[in-house]
Design an enzyme around this catalytic site. Sequence first.
Site, PDB file in Angstrom:
ATOM      1  N   ARG A  39       8.073   1.359  -4.886  1.00  0.00           N
ATOM      2  CA  ARG A  39       8.462   0.439  -5.947  1.00  0.00           C
ATOM      3  C   ARG A  39       8.065   0.988  -7.303  1.00  0.00           C
ATOM      4  NH1 ARG A  39       3.729  -0.649  -9.148  1.00  0.00           N
ATOM      5  NH2 ARG A  39       2.203  -1.845  -7.951  1.00  0.00           N
ATOM      6  N   GLU A  54       4.286 -10.415 -11.434  1.00  0.00           N
ATOM      7  CA  GLU A  54       3.274  -9.804 -12.331  1.00  0.00           C
ATOM      8  C   GLU A  54       3.979  -9.031 -13.449  1.00  0.00           C
ATOM      9  OE1 GLU A  54       0.176  -7.562 -10.424  1.00  0.00           O
ATOM     10  OE2 GLU A  54      -0.147  -6.353 -12.213  1.00  0.00           O
ATOM     11  N   ARG A 106      10.088  -5.705 -10.484  1.00  0.00           N
ATOM     12  CA  ARG A 106       9.517  -4.791  -9.494  1.00  0.00           C
ATOM     13  C   ARG A 106      10.690  -4.343  -8.641  1.00  0.00           C
ATOM     14  NH1 ARG A 106       3.818  -5.233  -8.400  1.00  0.00           N
ATOM     15  NH2 ARG A 106       2.816  -5.136 -10.448  1.00  0.00           N
ATOM     16  N   CYS A 135      -0.391  -5.009 -16.153  1.00  0.00           N
ATOM     17  CA  CYS A 135      -1.725  -4.487 -15.829  1.00  0.00           C
ATOM     18  C   CYS A 135      -1.771  -2.991 -16.190  1.00  0.00           C
ATOM     19  CB  CYS A 135      -2.018  -4.656 -14.353  1.00  0.00           C
ATOM     20  SG  CYS A 135      -3.590  -3.945 -13.854  1.00  0.00           S
ATOM     21  N   THR A 163      -3.079  -0.680 -14.790  1.00  0.00           N
ATOM     22  CA  THR A 163      -3.025   0.214 -13.616  1.00  0.00           C
ATOM     23  C   THR A 163      -1.592   0.617 -13.284  1.00  0.00           C
ATOM     24  OG1 THR A 163      -2.838  -1.640 -12.075  1.00  0.00           O
ATOM     25  CG2 THR A 163      -5.070  -0.834 -12.587  1.00  0.00           C
ATOM     26  N   ARG A 205       4.463   2.788  -6.993  1.00  0.00           N
ATOM     27  CA  ARG A 205       3.567   2.800  -5.853  1.00  0.00           C
ATOM     28  C   ARG A 205       4.391   3.064  -4.608  1.00  0.00           C
ATOM     29  NH1 ARG A 205       0.407   0.073  -1.942  1.00  0.00           N
ATOM     30  NH2 ARG A 205       1.787  -1.739  -1.818  1.00  0.00           N
ATOM     31  N   ARG A 228      -5.144   0.183   1.774  1.00  0.00           N
ATOM     32  CA  ARG A 228      -5.058  -1.277   1.586  1.00  0.00           C
ATOM     33  C   ARG A 228      -4.703  -1.975   2.895  1.00  0.00           C
ATOM     34  NH1 ARG A 228      -1.232  -2.930  -3.575  1.00  0.00           N
ATOM     35  NH2 ARG A 228      -2.255  -1.756  -5.217  1.00  0.00           N
ATOM     36  N   GLU A 279      -1.974  -6.537  -1.956  1.00  0.00           N
ATOM     37  CA  GLU A 279      -3.291  -6.330  -2.552  1.00  0.00           C
ATOM     38  C   GLU A 279      -4.286  -7.381  -2.074  1.00  0.00           C
ATOM     39  OE1 GLU A 279      -2.925  -6.530  -6.725  1.00  0.00           O
ATOM     40  OE2 GLU A 279      -4.498  -5.098  -7.034  1.00  0.00           O
TER      41      GLU A 279
END
Length: 370
Positions: free
Chosen positions: A133, A232, A236, A278, A280, A287, A316, A321
Amino acid sequence: MGCNNSRQGETHNPNTNTQKPRLQKKPEFQNGCKSLLSKYLTDDVFQQLNGVSDKFGYSLAELINSGVVNQNSSIGVYAGSPDSYSTFAPLLNQIIQEYHGYDPADLHKSDWDVSKCNFEPLDDKYCMSTRIRFARNLADFPLGTKITKEQRRQVESLAKEAFQKFEGELLGTYHSLANMDKQTQKQLIEEHYLFKEGDKYLEAAGLNRDWPDGRGIFINHSKTFLIWVNEEDQFRVISMQKGGDIKAVFGRLSNAHTIINKVAKFAYNDHLGAISTCPTNIGTGLRASIHVKLPLLSKDMETFEKIAEKNHVQIRGIHGEHSESEGGIFDISNKRRIGFSEVELVHDMFNGVKEMIEKEKELEKHAIQS
Ligand code: ADP
Ligand code: DAR
């Protein structure tokens, strides 16, 4: 201590910048708090930034609220707009440098050339499924942390227009979360397609405001291509399928990236790459993950984690998450997001999973021989 995490009763209108809330004093962090926020929000940085807001009126108080309310955060901050990354640079640059090893003068690079993926599919005996993604946000809007209900609906409407441009295997249907029955929602989450709801970190960052209004998911007919809208991040974009054929999953995502980039103007710059809520997820916002079955290797977490660290991948659980592993299955994905291209990060994940599977096979032989 901590700001109002639902931020109800805000006295300033996000679009008028009329009030720049100041905190009475620097928030306190409990002993043992390991967030990068607690490390880098020094007295000096606090004095520099307290009362400062970005061009959408997003304040320091809002930027740090999630990490103040949730002291077990690893990062603790969420941006309010692309402008946040320059407005709050004294804090965010240090967090980005530590998390990504990426300096303020560095330039990001992008490469979606699937032909450079010089690897074969990984063994389906171990690889349950592959998902890659990337995160994106529109250039002319605040991020989900600061967006208004009306703006969020505009983003959803623009997304639905973009989805009309898909052809072939990407053809599919948009499902509004507000109109989705609970059973369908539960099933899509359990099938790993749809995002969960109620994340406390997102809640304290203001990302769950007006939920479920303006949220939804695009799903292609074969359920191998999905787009989350207004979770978020505003987009995505996800390619996924059973097994370990990473190249096929990356190729589908690369194709979608080309199409969606022609119809949507994303927040992007040469230094940070794609802007995400975020820190990150800046840069590629990519990811790449495999759900891989490693029942023997996972009994030796020291070795498991050493292989992960060597290959710049994260271990993970299998429901996203902050979730746990089940049945010896783990989500292995690239940790790095920026300063490396999409092709390089997919190789990170491939290299990590390949070495983990080789170790698992070695342990299987030992188990048979003993
Ligand atoms: P993101 O990278 O988008 O933040 P999360 O870690 O939050 O993804 O996971 C979102 C959903 O995607 C979860 O249901 C998770 O189980 C699922 N998921 C992640 N990686 C894979 C994978 N390789 N195969 C199948 N589902 C996956
Ligand atoms: N939970 C937040 C964010 C960590 C990174 N994950 C994201 N962005 N989904 C924390 O600070 O721990």
